[in-house]
Design a protein around this motif. Structure first.
Motif, PDB file in Angstrom:
ATOM      1  N   PRO A  58      -0.919   3.051   1.103  1.00 26.76           N
ATOM      2  CA  PRO A  58      -0.414   1.933   0.302  1.00 26.76           C
ATOM      3  C   PRO A  58      -0.080   2.397  -1.116  1.00 26.76           C
ATOM      4  O   PRO A  58      -0.651   3.348  -1.634  1.00 26.76           O
ATOM      5  N   CYS A  59       0.884   1.719  -1.727  1.00 28.48           N
ATOM      6  CA  CYS A  59       1.238   2.049  -3.110  1.00 28.48           C
ATOM      7  C   CYS A  59       0.057   1.707  -4.019  1.00 28.48           C
ATOM      8  O   CYS A  59      -0.887   1.020  -3.617  1.00 28.48           O
ATOM      9  N   CYS A  73      -0.545  -2.170  -4.329  1.00 20.32           N
ATOM     10  CA  CYS A  73      -1.210  -2.816  -3.201  1.00 20.32           C
ATOM     11  C   CYS A  73      -2.656  -2.358  -3.065  1.00 20.32           C
ATOM     12  O   CYS A  73      -3.528  -3.149  -2.716  1.00 20.32           O
ATOM     13  N   LYS A  74      -2.909  -1.114  -3.353  1.00 21.08           N
ATOM     14  CA  LYS A  74      -4.273  -0.606  -3.308  1.00 21.08           C
ATOM     15  C   LYS A  74      -5.130  -1.294  -4.377  1.00 21.08           C
ATOM     16  O   LYS A  74      -6.261  -1.703  -4.115  1.00 21.08           O
ATOM     17  N   LEU A 113      -4.538  -4.209  -5.788  1.00 19.08           N
ATOM     18  CA  LEU A 113      -4.650  -5.630  -5.462  1.00 19.08           C
ATOM     19  C   LEU A 113      -5.345  -5.883  -4.122  1.00 19.08           C
ATOM     20  O   LEU A 113      -5.540  -7.034  -3.729  1.00 19.08           O
ATOM     21  N   ARG A 114      -5.688  -4.812  -3.406  1.00 15.06           N
ATOM     22  CA  ARG A 114      -6.388  -4.853  -2.126  1.00 15.06           C
ATOM     23  C   ARG A 114      -5.638  -5.700  -1.104  1.00 15.06           C
ATOM     24  O   ARG A 114      -6.178  -6.650  -0.519  1.00 15.06           O
ATOM     25  N   ARG A 115      -4.384  -5.326  -0.936  1.00  7.71           N
ATOM     26  CA  ARG A 115      -3.583  -6.018   0.065  1.00  7.71           C
ATOM     27  C   ARG A 115      -2.816  -4.984   0.873  1.00  7.71           C
ATOM     28  O   ARG A 115      -2.687  -3.825   0.481  1.00  7.71           O
ATOM     29  N   LYS A 116      -2.291  -5.436   1.996  1.00 14.77           N
ATOM     30  CA  LYS A 116      -1.539  -4.546   2.870  1.00 14.77           C
ATOM     31  C   LYS A 116      -0.172  -4.273   2.250  1.00 14.77           C
ATOM     32  O   LYS A 116       0.530  -5.184   1.822  1.00 14.77           O
ATOM     33  N   CYS A 117       0.198  -3.010   2.220  1.00 11.19           N
ATOM     34  CA  CYS A 117       1.486  -2.608   1.650  1.00 11.19           C
ATOM     35  C   CYS A 117       2.526  -2.639   2.770  1.00 11.19           C
ATOM     36  O   CYS A 117       2.488  -1.843   3.698  1.00 11.19           O
ATOM     37  N   THR A 118       3.449  -3.570   2.652  1.00  9.78           N
ATOM     38  CA  THR A 118       4.467  -3.731   3.688  1.00  9.78           C
ATOM     39  C   THR A 118       5.669  -2.832   3.400  1.00  9.78           C
ATOM     40  O   THR A 118       5.788  -2.235   2.332  1.00  9.78           O
ATOM     41  N   CYS A 135       7.701  -3.811   0.197  1.00  6.21           N
ATOM     42  CA  CYS A 135       6.918  -3.973  -1.035  1.00  6.21           C
ATOM     43  C   CYS A 135       7.764  -3.577  -2.245  1.00  6.21           C
ATOM     44  O   CYS A 135       8.298  -2.465  -2.309  1.00  6.21           O
ATOM     45  N   SER A 195       6.295  -0.399  -4.167  1.00  8.98           N
ATOM     46  CA  SER A 195       6.040   0.891  -3.513  1.00  8.98           C
ATOM     47  C   SER A 195       6.868   2.047  -4.065  1.00  8.98           C
ATOM     48  O   SER A 195       6.381   3.169  -4.132  1.00  8.98           O
TER      49      SER A 195
END
Length: 182
Positions: free
Chosen positions: A11-12, A15-16, A18-23, A26, A29
């Motif tokens: 993850p970028c 996202c890392k 913010l603790r979310r999945k990097c789509t 994004c 990214s």
């Protein structure tokens, strides 16, 4: 256990953080790589992730990299100096440029004065001779000693070298101890 043929993309940094999945789509990214987590942390702390996402979405793709670099620079400057940010760094550098310009002007004035004093073949009218220059210059309000102020030096008869007054000529005197003789 089933193995997948897809490769793992970390993850970028956004996202890392913010603790979310990097789509795949994004917005962060391409601009906040996982190797630079502090870059996003500073930008998020100063501007907020949602504000940065809105800004990036409003920009054309070729403008985003410059915008992220500017945001990252300003954010890092704000973290270091919360009051002035990058303006503090710019002000510091501007003061340094001003000081160096004053030194350069003083050195140029000294060079002109020394060149005029060391050239015996140059005919100079009596009121422009180097020995009398300091007194005449001081009487005309130029600050004395060649620190600027405007005037003329005669290099050879009929050929004049004119120089312009510098904005600090009335406060800077390199021969009198610096600023206002202090």
């Amino acid at each position: 256990m089933a193995s997948s043929s897809s490769t793992y993309n970390p993850p970028c940094a956004a996202c890392k953080f913010l603790r979310r999945k990097c789509t795949a789509g994004c917005i962060f990214s391409g601009y906040f790589p996982p190797e630079e987590p502090q870059k996003f942390a500073n930008v998020h702390k100063i501007f907020g992730a949602s504000n940065v996402a809105k800004l990036l979405n409003d920009l054309l793709p070729h403008q985003r990299d410059d915008a992220v670099q500017s945001l990252a620079y300003e954010a890092e400057a704000r973290v270091r100096d919360p009051v002035y940010g990058c303006v503090g760094a710019i002000s510091f550098l501007q003061r340094q440029v001003d000081r160096l310009q004053k030194e350069l002007d003083a050195a140029n004035a000294d060079l002109i004065r020394l060149a005029a004093a060391s050239s015996p073949s140059v005919h100079m009218p009596p009121h422009h001779r180097p020995a009398e220059f300091g007194r005449r210059f001081a009487n005309e309000g130029g600050g004395g000693g060649g620190g600027g102020g405007g005037g003329r030096f005669y290099q050879t008869p009929g050929y004049q070298i004119t120089y312009n007054a510098s904005p600090w000529a009335d406060i800077y005197n390199p021969h009198g101890g610096g600023f206002d003789g202090k």
